[in-house]
Design a protein around this motif. Structure first.
Motif, PDB file in Angstrom:
ATOM      1  N   GLY A   1       0.810  -1.216   0.000  1.00 27.56           N
ATOM      2  CA  GLY A   1       0.000   0.000   0.000  1.00 27.56           C
ATOM      3  C   GLY A   1       0.840   1.261   0.000  1.00 27.56           C
ATOM      4  O   GLY A   1       0.461   2.267  -0.615  1.00 27.56           O
ATOM      5  N   LEU A   2       1.984   1.232   0.685  1.00 31.73           N
ATOM      6  CA  LEU A   2       2.889   2.393   0.689  1.00 31.73           C
ATOM      7  C   LEU A   2       3.407   2.675  -0.719  1.00 31.73           C
ATOM      8  O   LEU A   2       3.440   3.825  -1.170  1.00 31.73           O
ATOM      9  N   ILE A   3       3.802   1.608  -1.417  1.00 31.22           N
ATOM     10  CA  ILE A   3       4.302   1.776  -2.783  1.00 31.22           C
ATOM     11  C   ILE A   3       3.165   2.166  -3.721  1.00 31.22           C
ATOM     12  O   ILE A   3       3.322   3.006  -4.614  1.00 31.22           O
ATOM     13  N   LEU A   4       2.000   1.549  -3.507  1.00 35.21           N
ATOM     14  CA  LEU A   4       0.825   1.888  -4.314  1.00 35.21           C
ATOM     15  C   LEU A   4       0.456   3.354  -4.136  1.00 35.21           C
ATOM     16  O   LEU A   4       0.094   4.033  -5.111  1.00 35.21           O
ATOM     17  N   PHE A   5       0.550   3.862  -2.910  1.00 29.63           N
ATOM     18  CA  PHE A   5       0.259   5.270  -2.638  1.00 29.63           C
ATOM     19  C   PHE A   5       1.186   6.180  -3.435  1.00 29.63           C
ATOM     20  O   PHE A   5       0.739   7.172  -4.041  1.00 29.63           O
ATOM     21  N   ALA A   6       2.471   5.851  -3.470  1.00 37.43           N
ATOM     22  CA  ALA A   6       3.431   6.666  -4.220  1.00 37.43           C
ATOM     23  C   ALA A   6       3.113   6.637  -5.714  1.00 37.43           C
ATOM     24  O   ALA A   6       3.053   7.681  -6.380  1.00 37.43           O
ATOM     25  N   GLY A   7       2.902   5.435  -6.254  1.00 41.30           N
ATOM     26  CA  GLY A   7       2.624   5.324  -7.683  1.00 41.30           C
ATOM     27  C   GLY A   7       1.314   5.974  -8.078  1.00 41.30           C
ATOM     28  O   GLY A   7       1.237   6.707  -9.074  1.00 41.30           O
ATOM     29  N   ALA A   8       0.258   5.730  -7.297  1.00 38.68           N
ATOM     30  CA  ALA A   8      -1.055   6.290  -7.619  1.00 38.68           C
ATOM     31  C   ALA A   8      -1.066   7.811  -7.485  1.00 38.68           C
ATOM     32  O   ALA A   8      -1.714   8.514  -8.275  1.00 38.68           O
ATOM     33  N   SER A   9      -0.345   8.337  -6.491  1.00 33.63           N
ATOM     34  CA  SER A   9      -0.293   9.788  -6.296  1.00 33.63           C
ATOM     35  C   SER A   9       0.414  10.465  -7.452  1.00 33.63           C
ATOM     36  O   SER A   9      -0.055  11.483  -7.991  1.00 33.63           O
ATOM     37  N   LEU A  10       1.560   9.913  -7.861  1.00 33.67           N
ATOM     38  CA  LEU A  10       2.295  10.483  -8.986  1.00 33.67           C
ATOM     39  C   LEU A  10       1.467  10.408 -10.266  1.00 33.67           C
ATOM     40  O   LEU A  10       1.448  11.352 -11.062  1.00 33.67           O
ATOM     41  N   GLN A  11       0.783   9.285 -10.459  1.00 36.06           N
ATOM     42  CA  GLN A  11      -0.057   9.142 -11.649  1.00 36.06           C
ATOM     43  C   GLN A  11      -1.184  10.161 -11.654  1.00 36.06           C
ATOM     44  O   GLN A  11      -1.450  10.814 -12.668  1.00 36.06           O
ATOM     45  N   GLN A  12      -1.843  10.304 -10.514  1.00 30.40           N
ATOM     46  CA  GLN A  12      -3.004  11.186 -10.427  1.00 30.40           C
ATOM     47  C   GLN A  12      -2.606  12.651 -10.603  1.00 30.40           C
ATOM     48  O   GLN A  12      -3.269  13.412 -11.320  1.00 30.40           O
ATOM     49  N   ILE A  13      -1.518  13.068  -9.958  1.00 31.86           N
ATOM     50  CA  ILE A  13      -1.057  14.457 -10.111  1.00 31.86           C
ATOM     51  C   ILE A  13      -0.582  14.699 -11.533  1.00 31.86           C
ATOM     52  O   ILE A  13      -0.844  15.751 -12.127  1.00 31.86           O
ATOM     53  N   GLY A  14       0.114  13.709 -12.104  1.00 30.67           N
ATOM     54  CA  GLY A  14       0.601  13.849 -13.473  1.00 30.67           C
ATOM     55  C   GLY A  14      -0.515  14.046 -14.475  1.00 30.67           C
ATOM     56  O   GLY A  14      -0.353  14.747 -15.478  1.00 30.67           O
ATOM     57  N   LEU A  15      -1.682  13.442 -14.211  1.00 32.80           N
ATOM     58  CA  LEU A  15      -2.813  13.568 -15.128  1.00 32.80           C
ATOM     59  C   LEU A  15      -3.359  14.997 -15.198  1.00 32.80           C
ATOM     60  O   LEU A  15      -4.099  15.324 -16.121  1.00 32.80           O
ATOM     61  N   ILE A  16      -3.003  15.830 -14.232  1.00 31.52           N
ATOM     62  CA  ILE A  16      -3.415  17.236 -14.292  1.00 31.52           C
ATOM     63  C   ILE A  16      -2.691  17.940 -15.434  1.00 31.52           C
ATOM     64  O   ILE A  16      -3.220  18.864 -16.051  1.00 31.52           O
ATOM     65  N   TYR A  17      -1.479  17.466 -15.756  1.00 27.97           N
ATOM     66  CA  TYR A  17      -0.605  18.175 -16.687  1.00 27.97           C
ATOM     67  C   TYR A  17      -0.363  17.431 -18.000  1.00 27.97           C
ATOM     68  O   TYR A  17       0.345  17.936 -18.864  1.00 27.97           O
ATOM     69  N   THR A  18      -0.938  16.234 -18.166  1.00 25.16           N
ATOM     70  CA  THR A  18      -0.743  15.502 -19.409  1.00 25.16           C
ATOM     71  C   THR A  18      -2.051  14.832 -19.803  1.00 25.16           C
ATOM     72  O   THR A  18      -3.036  14.872 -19.058  1.00 25.16           O
ATOM     73  N   THR A  19      -2.069  14.207 -20.969  1.00 17.62           N
ATOM     74  CA  THR A  19      -3.298  13.591 -21.466  1.00 17.62           C
ATOM     75  C   THR A  19      -3.460  12.184 -20.906  1.00 17.62           C
ATOM     76  O   THR A  19      -2.498  11.557 -20.453  1.00 17.62           O
ATOM     77  N   ALA A  20      -4.687  11.680 -20.975  1.00 19.52           N
ATOM     78  CA  ALA A  20      -4.969  10.336 -20.477  1.00 19.52           C
ATOM     79  C   ALA A  20      -4.195   9.289 -21.278  1.00 19.52           C
ATOM     80  O   ALA A  20      -3.650   8.336 -20.715  1.00 19.52           O
ATOM     81  N   GLY A  21      -4.136   9.464 -22.601  1.00 20.61           N
ATOM     82  CA  GLY A  21      -3.438   8.501 -23.449  1.00 20.61           C
ATOM     83  C   GLY A  21      -1.948   8.447 -23.160  1.00 20.61           C
ATOM     84  O   GLY A  21      -1.359   7.368 -23.032  1.00 20.61           O
ATOM     85  N   LYS A  22      -1.305   9.616 -23.051  1.00 22.16           N
ATOM     86  CA  LYS A  22       0.131   9.647 -22.764  1.00 22.16           C
ATOM     87  C   LYS A  22       0.418   9.078 -21.388  1.00 22.16           C
ATOM     88  O   LYS A  22       1.395   8.339 -21.198  1.00 22.16           O
ATOM     89  N   ALA A  23      -0.420   9.404 -20.419  1.00 23.07           N
ATOM     90  CA  ALA A  23      -0.230   8.882 -19.065  1.00 23.07           C
ATOM     91  C   ALA A  23      -0.294   7.357 -19.058  1.00 23.07           C
ATOM     92  O   ALA A  23       0.503   6.688 -18.383  1.00 23.07           O
ATOM     93  N   ALA A  24      -1.230   6.787 -19.822  1.00 18.76           N
ATOM     94  CA  ALA A  24      -1.374   5.333 -19.863  1.00 18.76           C
ATOM     95  C   ALA A  24      -0.159   4.669 -20.493  1.00 18.76           C
ATOM     96  O   ALA A  24       0.344   3.661 -19.995  1.00 18.76           O
ATOM     97  N   PHE A  25       0.319   5.243 -21.605  1.00 22.23           N
ATOM     98  CA  PHE A  25       1.481   4.654 -22.274  1.00 22.23           C
ATOM     99  C   PHE A  25       2.718   4.720 -21.391  1.00 22.23           C
ATOM    100  O   PHE A  25       3.474   3.753 -21.290  1.00 22.23           O
ATOM    101  N   ILE A  26       2.941   5.863 -20.736  1.00 20.09           N
ATOM    102  CA  ILE A  26       4.124   5.992 -19.882  1.00 20.09           C
ATOM    103  C   ILE A  26       4.005   5.060 -18.678  1.00 20.09           C
ATOM    104  O   ILE A  26       4.980   4.400 -18.295  1.00 20.09           O
ATOM    105  N   THR A  27       2.814   4.980 -18.088  1.00 17.51           N
ATOM    106  CA  THR A  27       2.611   4.099 -16.942  1.00 17.51           C
ATOM    107  C   THR A  27       2.906   2.652 -17.307  1.00 17.51           C
ATOM    108  O   THR A  27       3.530   1.917 -16.537  1.00 17.51           O
ATOM    109  N   CYS A  28       2.487   2.235 -18.504  1.00 17.25           N
ATOM    110  CA  CYS A  28       2.667   0.845 -18.911  1.00 17.25           C
ATOM    111  C   CYS A  28       4.113   0.503 -19.267  1.00 17.25           C
ATOM    112  O   CYS A  28       4.399  -0.634 -19.667  1.00 17.25           O
TER     113      CYS A  28
END
Length: 304
Positions: free
Chosen positions: A78-105
């Motif tokens: 959960g600690l690691i999930l919190f870090a990853g999910a937080s970075l993903q969620q904040i990043g989505l404010i500044y980038t597109t959904a498609g780019k976020a998905a590709f980079i995440t994968c």
């Protein structure tokens, strides 16, 4: 259940996860990223309770495992999930959904590379996949002045945490009850997210009302239903096959961003997406061939 049905369930899970990137972007038009994640994972925790209650009177699926081990593993995950999910969620404010998905994968390529530190073998195919993904990442994210946007950088750092998370889950998967592990990692991530939200964000009833549908989708569908579809689908589909199908979430995220958010990718960015997808699929095809070869050797050994 037939292989076709299990593959369709996995494809449905990939579609739900891909469209979740769209829901996450829409939700943050009304509430902050930590509040969104906090409520989302709280709902995800609740959605797992019926499954856990269903299995509570059955023998432990992992012999010798106990609740304490599952709790400890769940908190760490959960600690690691919190870090990853937080970075993903904040990043989505500044980038597109498609780019976020590709980079995440990119975790599909990063996992075997990080496995080097755990003395895992990395094949030439994996290195080739990594170079394809890296070239694609450059075309997708790097601008003409050799800079990378803030949102894309957050998603990239987040991909490292997702990779560590996958390796951690792999380590505990055969040691503890995975449903209990999932429950406690969701609870941990949800509590940390809500605690951060109360400290850093302003939560209003109007914002919660406006983000209600994205939150429900992100919590119930993305966490609860898609997780169940993955578990059921992977019972009848080899892991390497499942990974290829689940990586299609990037395609669904790009399509969802285009149709629902009017997001556009330029020609260079589309080529980048294609190279990244090629790298991801090449890695999984190598895993598929390796699994097939091992299965054939075992069959020959049994026949002999």
């Amino acid at each position: 259940m037939s292989a076709l049905k299990s593959n369709l369930l996995l494809l449905l899970a990939a579609a739900i996860w891909g469209l979740a990137f769209v829901a996450q972007r829409v939700g943050m038009e009304h509430i902050g990223p930590f509040a969104f994640n906090g409520i989302r994972f709280a709902l995800g925790s609740l959605s797992l309770l019926p499954l856990i209650l269903h299995y509570r009177h059955k023998p432990q699926r992992v012999p010798g495992s106990g609740s304490k081990e599952a709790v400890r593993a769940g908190i760490l995950a959960g600690l690691i999930l919190f870090a990853g999910a937080s970075l993903q969620q904040i990043g989505l404010i500044y980038t597109t959904a498609g780019k976020a998905a590709f980079i995440t994968c990119l975790y599909i390529v990063l996992v075997p590379i990080l496995g080097i530190f755990l003395k895992h073998y990395v094949s030439i195919t994996t290195w080739l996949s990594s170079m394809l993904a890296l070239a694609g990442l450059y075309l997708l994210c790097v601008k003409e002045n050799f800079s990378i946007s803030y949102g894309d950088l957050l998603e990239l750092v987040g991909a490292l945490f997702w990779s560590v998370h996958i390796l951690l889950i792999d380590h505990y998967a055969n040691r503890v009850d995975v449903l209990k592990l999932s429950l406690f990692q969701f609870i941990t991530c949800g509590l940390l997210s809500l605690g951060t939200a109360f400290c850093l964000e302003t939560i209003t009833s109007e914002g919660l009302t406006g983000a209600l549908l994205p939150i429900l989708y992100g919590g119930i569908f993305s966490v609860g239903i898609a997780y169940t579809l993955q578990v059921v689908g992977q019972k009848y589909s080899p892991p390497s096959h499942a990974a290829i199908i689940l990586s299609m979430e990037t395609v669904f995220a790009t399509i969802g961003g285009f149709l629902l958010l009017n997001e556009r990718l330029g020609f260079k960015e589309l080529i980048g997406c294609a190279l990244m997808l090629a790298g991801m699929l090449l890695t999984q095809l190598q895993s598929m061939r390796s699994s097939t070869a091992v299965a054939a050797e075992e069959a020959d050994g049994q026949a002999g």
